[in-house]
Design a protein around this motif. Sequence first.
Motif, PDB file in Angstrom:
ATOM      1  N   ASN A 162      25.744  14.561  -4.997  1.00  0.00           N
ATOM      2  CA  ASN A 162      25.936  15.408  -3.809  1.00  0.00           C
ATOM      3  C   ASN A 162      24.626  15.773  -3.122  1.00  0.00           C
ATOM      4  O   ASN A 162      24.593  16.672  -2.282  1.00  0.00           O
ATOM      5  CB  ASN A 162      26.693  16.690  -4.169  1.00  0.00           C
ATOM      6  N   MET A 163      23.550  15.045  -3.412  1.00  0.00           N
ATOM      7  CA  MET A 163      22.242  15.453  -2.864  1.00  0.00           C
ATOM      8  C   MET A 163      22.146  15.236  -1.355  1.00  0.00           C
ATOM      9  O   MET A 163      21.304  15.844  -0.696  1.00  0.00           O
ATOM     10  CB  MET A 163      21.108  14.712  -3.567  1.00  0.00           C
ATOM     11  N   PHE A 164      23.013  14.379  -0.776  1.00  0.00           N
ATOM     12  CA  PHE A 164      22.986  14.194   0.671  1.00  0.00           C
ATOM     13  C   PHE A 164      23.696  15.327   1.412  1.00  0.00           C
ATOM     14  O   PHE A 164      23.567  15.437   2.634  1.00  0.00           O
ATOM     15  CB  PHE A 164      23.636  12.860   1.054  1.00  0.00           C
ATOM     16  N   HIS A 165      24.446  16.125   0.669  1.00  0.00           N
ATOM     17  CA  HIS A 165      25.220  17.197   1.311  1.00  0.00           C
ATOM     18  C   HIS A 165      24.770  18.598   0.912  1.00  0.00           C
ATOM     19  O   HIS A 165      25.124  19.576   1.574  1.00  0.00           O
ATOM     20  CB  HIS A 165      26.704  17.035   0.974  1.00  0.00           C
ATOM     21  N   PHE A 166      24.018  18.696  -0.163  1.00  0.00           N
ATOM     22  CA  PHE A 166      23.555  20.013  -0.594  1.00  0.00           C
ATOM     23  C   PHE A 166      22.126  19.889  -1.124  1.00  0.00           C
ATOM     24  O   PHE A 166      21.840  19.010  -1.927  1.00  0.00           O
ATOM     25  CB  PHE A 166      24.452  20.575  -1.702  1.00  0.00           C
ATOM     26  N   PRO A 167      21.227  20.770  -0.702  1.00  0.00           N
ATOM     27  CA  PRO A 167      21.443  21.800   0.321  1.00  0.00           C
ATOM     28  C   PRO A 167      21.326  21.209   1.722  1.00  0.00           C
ATOM     29  O   PRO A 167      21.101  20.005   1.880  1.00  0.00           O
ATOM     30  CB  PRO A 167      20.311  22.789   0.044  1.00  0.00           C
ATOM     31  N   TYR A 168      21.485  22.057   2.731  1.00  0.00           N
ATOM     32  CA  TYR A 168      21.379  21.612   4.118  1.00  0.00           C
ATOM     33  C   TYR A 168      19.979  21.030   4.383  1.00  0.00           C
ATOM     34  O   TYR A 168      19.027  21.301   3.670  1.00  0.00           O
ATOM     35  CB  TYR A 168      21.645  22.778   5.075  1.00  0.00           C
ATOM     36  N   TYR A 169      19.892  20.213   5.424  1.00  0.00           N
ATOM     37  CA  TYR A 169      18.606  19.635   5.795  1.00  0.00           C
ATOM     38  C   TYR A 169      17.698  20.736   6.338  1.00  0.00           C
ATOM     39  O   TYR A 169      18.010  21.376   7.339  1.00  0.00           O
ATOM     40  CB  TYR A 169      18.774  18.564   6.865  1.00  0.00           C
ATOM     41  N   GLU A 170      16.564  20.912   5.673  1.00  0.00           N
ATOM     42  CA  GLU A 170      15.649  21.976   6.086  1.00  0.00           C
ATOM     43  C   GLU A 170      14.656  21.457   7.116  1.00  0.00           C
ATOM     44  O   GLU A 170      14.361  20.259   7.162  1.00  0.00           O
ATOM     45  CB  GLU A 170      14.901  22.520   4.868  1.00  0.00           C
ATOM     46  N   ASN A 171      14.156  22.360   7.916  1.00  0.00           N
ATOM     47  CA  ASN A 171      13.215  22.014   8.971  1.00  0.00           C
ATOM     48  C   ASN A 171      11.998  21.255   8.426  1.00  0.00           C
ATOM     49  O   ASN A 171      11.563  20.249   9.007  1.00  0.00           O
ATOM     50  CB  ASN A 171      12.761  23.306   9.663  1.00  0.00           C
TER      51      ASN A 171
END
Length: 884
Positions: free
Chosen positions: A32-41
């Motif tokens: 699930n690494m592509f979905h969590f966590p959100y993409y950070e700046n």
Amino acid sequence: MQKIKNFIIKNKVELLVVVILLIISGIAHGCNMFHFPYYENDEGTYMARAWSLMTQGEFAPYTFWYDHIPGASFFIALWVILTRGFFTFGASVNSGRVLMLLLHLGSSYFLFGIAKKLSKGMTAGIIAVLIFSLSPLGLYFQRRVLLDNIMVFWMLLSWWLLLRDTLTLKHVYLSAFTFGFAVLCKEPALFFIPAYLYLIYTRTSSSHRRFSLMHWLAISGSIISLYIIYALVKNEFFPTGFLGDTREHVSLLETLKYQATRGSGLAFWHPDSEFNTTLKTWLAKDSFTVMLGMGMAILSALASIKVKYLRPPLFMLITYLLFIMRGKLLLDFYVISLMAYLSLISGLMLALLIKRVSFNRRFLYAAFFVVVAASISYNLFSNQVLGQYTNDESTPQAQAIEWIKENLHPNSLIVIDMSLYIDLHSARYPGDRVYPNAEWAWKVEKDPEVFAEKLDNNWKNVDYVALSHEMLRQMQFFEYDIMRDVMQHTHLVADWSDQSTAYVDVEKSVSTNGDWMKMYKVKTKEEIMLDELWNFYKSHFIISYGQVVDPSNGNTTSEGQSYALLRAVWKNDRSTFDGVWAWTKDHLKHRREDKLFSWLWKKEGEEYVLGDPSSAADADLDIALALLFAYRQWGEDAYLSAAKEIINDIWRQEVVQIKDRYYLTLGAGPYHSGGYLVNPSYFSPAHYRIFQEIDPAHPWNQLLQDSYLFLDQLSTANIARYDNNILPPNWVFVEEETGNLISAEEHITHDPTVYGFDAMRIPWRVALDYQWHQSQEAFNYLTKLDFFLKEWQTKHTVFAVYNLDGTKGEQYESLSQYGNLLALFSVLDKSAADAVYQQKILPAFSSSDHEAYWGNKDNYYDQNWVWFGVAYYFEEANNLWSLE
């Protein structure tokens, strides 16, 4: 022979253990690494720097100001080349996250090897890797494309090289090289130099010690110095002004000074210090690992007096703690390095404790080990872990990218956070849209060069804002004046927050998690102008909780209240609407006969009193319409109920029938012997059509038809001395017996028989009927007012007052007149409307940081009627009742 067999067996067991640990580590990190966590700046920032290096030959897509050493950019770029592009794994950030997975596996392997070498057993390594890999706090940041993850990988590799069974100069050299590259990835690695020197000192013999130390420092230093050499070559090492250099340029020394001084400066024990605040964040995510690690660190400090192998990792931890507790900026992802050392010390100390309490008995040792490993795994797995394998926090960001690609023109200027940068600036496949004007919010706000070149020093040139959690937090904690101005003049066009777990308050710049995105369209310059004018009007003319005051006399009228209500509902400003509506009810709604409004609230000395209990029909009409619009806009039934009462009483009290025709009178009040005073500018046919839907018991449509007949009749009525009345008058008197229209001079003392400040409102009210209902009657009547079009076309001037035959009544011009003519000309000749706007309206507009107005800012009438005219011209005075 037996020793060789034992060695082989031992190595096979160790290999099996390592494989199992890496499988556990890989699953924990990768699932699930592509979905969590959100993409950070920051993830987008580091990926964009690699993209810039590959596509532009620059260290950053914006001016590189030495905020981060670019070693990681080369490393990520190499990875992207090997994997054939940024979009091999989907979104560009996903590519970086796959690299982080591989680095995490490498770090886990080196961590195991370091622990095993120090403790001379696998137990410490197993425990260390389990903590390092399963910690929710660690996973949250280890999955992300962060420089700290890259730095930790190279630092652990450097350390692992120094712990080889037989330490040779080759290992020292390789350790120096990898450590130097770790520093080139992120500067805080410099703080660990003393710990590495201590490790070399303890691992080398006295005869080679100085040689090894000097070579390690020389090699690592030469690699680190590449950064300094680059700045010197670019002439960007020293700040502007050094040795007479007056060029404006970025500076390595200035950046280092800035980075070193960031933060509150509060001592770590202060409740509001950076350390305490960040520690609370870490504990909230994973108190077990942090508390276990710090507890084991304290025990290891005591045990290290006798157990020497605990000293190097303890030294590393203390060095890093001194760095993060120094009272300066402490970002939450700094925990990445801390997790490595806490995991290692916890593994070493727990292994030592198991060994001591098992009394060298294998069965007890195995039992205690299983209990400890199981307990650690259970605590970490049960500590908020489910969400990191099931939550989807990044899909809203992917959806925002797709929406932009499908809906926006490639030239649109879009303010974004950097997680979207590459996906918008690069084609993911042939034919994919590219958005060269998608700009990072931080740079828009903080980089004068970007603001000047991309926005032409005007935030109004922004087209869209792809708002994210990161952007909202920056607006909350930093000075973000440009973005605040932008966001105050936007409206929502797309929203991906229906599945969000976050609390989001855009107005207050508050967001608790990044699992959402919102797309805002920046209003047109014309819409923004109307916003600014409305904001000034509120601050300048509205007092108390909703009283509109005319500065020329200090009085309040129902007309003024009605104008404010209409403008508030058109601007979707419910708080102001409710305030004005509440004040109007509290002070002007005291008539016993009906639900209409007394027209005057008069100032006498320092007090306000009711000046006249009579009503004014135009204000009652506009208040009723504003309430209907408010009901449609905000869905509050109380607005509709109040509107129905007012509409019913308008008909009862302010509409009369003379012979076979209906007339809207002045209002409910004193009776005029022989007939009724009528103000033609009160006639509101667009309102009547809507009222017919609300109040079918009364013939509003008949009043509408009769009103147009009345306006036509004015041209032949015996109102003034003229044979032919080209223009309607301010006032007229309707005889009760005959229905004849005669002069109102007997009842109105100020200019009743001229086309002046009352009659000039007729074009706007009739034009509403044309715009909202495509009324042929409205168009036919407006064409009869083509006198003003001819006047403009021949003289390029329209005066404030005219006699009814079209001769000039006054020498001066009026902005209110031009405002109403915008509506008339928008129907008759759009080019004339454009000319009036450009030549008469726009030059009278004044705007500063806190004020926006037309002409004389204290002229209440102009501020309203130019606004209404411009709103019509921009098609912003919409029929909200008919909106679906």
